[in-house]
Design a protein around this motif. Structure first.
Motif, short mmCIF file in Angstrom:
data_model
loop_
_atom_site.label_atom_id
_atom_site.label_comp_id
_atom_site.label_asym_id
_atom_site.label_seq_id
_atom_site.Cartn_x
_atom_site.Cartn_y
_atom_site.Cartn_z
N LEU A 251 46.17 36.14 33.27
CA LEU A 251 47.21 36.93 32.58
C LEU A 251 46.79 38.47 32.12
O LEU A 251 47.70 39.21 32.54
CB LEU A 251 47.51 36.12 31.31
CG LEU A 251 48.75 36.58 30.42
CD1 LEU A 251 50.14 36.50 31.51
CD2 LEU A 251 49.03 35.85 29.19
N GLU A 252 45.84 38.91 31.86
CA GLU A 252 45.33 39.98 31.62
C GLU A 252 45.20 40.85 32.98
O GLU A 252 45.87 41.99 32.90
CB GLU A 252 43.86 40.14 31.28
CG GLU A 252 43.88 39.89 29.93
CD GLU A 252 42.37 39.55 29.21
OE1 GLU A 252 42.08 39.63 28.03
OE2 GLU A 252 41.40 39.59 30.13
N SER A 253 44.92 40.26 33.99
CA SER A 253 45.03 40.79 35.47
C SER A 253 46.37 41.20 35.73
O SER A 253 46.86 42.02 36.24
CB SER A 253 44.42 40.08 36.44
OG SER A 253 42.82 39.86 35.90
N ASP B 208 48.15 44.95 36.61
CA ASP B 208 49.01 45.53 37.82
C ASP B 208 49.31 44.03 38.76
O ASP B 208 48.29 44.11 39.37
CB ASP B 208 48.21 46.53 38.24
CG ASP B 208 49.02 47.43 39.31
OD1 ASP B 208 49.87 46.69 39.90
OD2 ASP B 208 48.15 48.42 39.77
N LYS B 209 50.35 43.79 38.59
CA LYS B 209 50.48 42.51 39.35
C LYS B 209 50.27 42.69 40.92
O LYS B 209 50.08 41.78 41.54
CB LYS B 209 51.81 41.73 39.02
CG LYS B 209 53.16 42.46 39.14
CD LYS B 209 54.25 41.55 38.80
CE LYS B 209 55.64 42.36 38.79
NZ LYS B 209 56.58 41.76 38.49
N LYS B 210 50.79 43.85 41.23
CA LYS B 210 50.94 44.16 42.60
C LYS B 210 49.57 44.50 43.29
O LYS B 210 49.21 44.20 44.41
CB LYS B 210 51.85 45.41 42.97
CG LYS B 210 53.22 44.84 42.90
CD LYS B 210 53.99 46.34 43.15
CE LYS B 210 55.44 46.15 42.95
NZ LYS B 210 56.45 47.15 43.21
N LYS B 211 48.60 44.98 42.37
CA LYS B 211 47.33 45.30 43.06
C LYS B 211 46.38 43.97 42.66
O LYS B 211 45.44 43.92 43.76
CB LYS B 211 46.89 46.42 42.06
CG LYS B 211 45.19 46.96 42.60
CD LYS B 211 44.86 48.15 41.71
CE LYS B 211 43.49 48.59 42.13
NZ LYS B 211 43.00 49.78 41.55
N PHE B 212 46.45 43.58 41.86
CA PHE B 212 45.52 42.25 41.31
C PHE B 212 45.86 41.03 41.91
O PHE B 212 44.86 39.99 42.10
CB PHE B 212 45.33 41.95 39.83
CG PHE B 212 44.71 43.28 39.26
CD1 PHE B 212 43.51 43.85 39.48
CD2 PHE B 212 45.41 44.07 38.10
CE1 PHE B 212 42.99 44.94 39.01
CE2 PHE B 212 44.78 45.15 37.40
CZ PHE B 212 43.58 45.57 38.08
#
Length: 214
Positions: free
Chosen positions: A180-182, A186-190
């Motif tokens: 969730l932290e990740s 930045d959901k697109k990057k991680f």
């Protein structure tokens, strides 16, 4: 056997895991990908776990057996030791297909801007029955309800783990907190979804069928 400069660290955390551990170890050391660092973190097992590990010490990069403060403490210990570019966690009752790591490295090398790699999987019961567990990318469910990612089917970059690891103050759901932290960062990057059939669950974990979707 394929070799690449990208090192992969595979970590197995175990405590009294004699029933399936040998199968897990064999699935790691028999990968088609060569550049693997295999780390086993044992929590002070009292069954035959240590005897099983001792038969494979020539194939294990690092092994330690000592009491820990629970699952996430042991996982963090393995992460601190790991020197690979990409890190996978395989439970002591799961296993990989022979090309599992190779497929993940292919995905990693072709998407170096991503740091978390995730796959669909099969759950396998003790009697061998497989049930496909598809990933459903619901942002609402992830943010407000529960862990939607399957932790043993994830490989995470060392760079991502350098930013945060697992919260040892939580007895459960620390992997959920990590994801969730990740995701919120930045959901697109991680997060990258890899449509592979990765079999794991109550008994096994196996990687198959390289279909990639972003």
């Amino acid at each position: 056997m394929r070799f690449s400069s990208k090192k992969v660290s595979v970590i197995t955390v175990v405590y009294n895991g004699e029933r399936y551990l040998e199968q897990t170890i064999q699935s790691v050391i028999n990968q088609t990908y060569e550049n693997i660092e295999y780390i086993i973190i044992d929590g002070g097992s009292t069954d035959n776990t240590l005897d099983i590990v001792s038969r494979y010490l020539d194939y294990i990069s690092y092994f330690i057996s000592e009491p820990d403060n629970g699952l996430y403490d042991a996982m963090n210990k393995g992460i601190r030791i790991a020197s690979g570019d990409l890190i996978g966690m395989i439970n002591s009752d799961d296993w990989y297909e022979p090309n599992a790591v190779e497929l993940m490295v292919d995905a990693y090398e072709n998407n170096l801007d991503k740091t978390i790699f995730h796959a669909d999987c099969y759950d396998v019961s003790c009697d061998g029955v497989r049930k496909l567990r598809n990933f459903h990318p619901s942002e609402l469910k992830l943010k407000y309800y529960s862990m939607t990612y399957i932790h043993p089917s994830m490989f995470v970059s060392k760079h991502e783990y350098s930013k945060h690891v697992y919260d040892v103050n939580l007895k459960v759901f620390s992997d959920y907190k990590f994801i969730l932290e990740s995701y919120l960062s930045d959901k697109k990057k991680f997060i990258m979804f890899i449509r592979l059939l990765l079999t794991l669950g109550w008994v096994a974990s196996v990687l198959n069928s390289p279909f990639l979707t972003l």
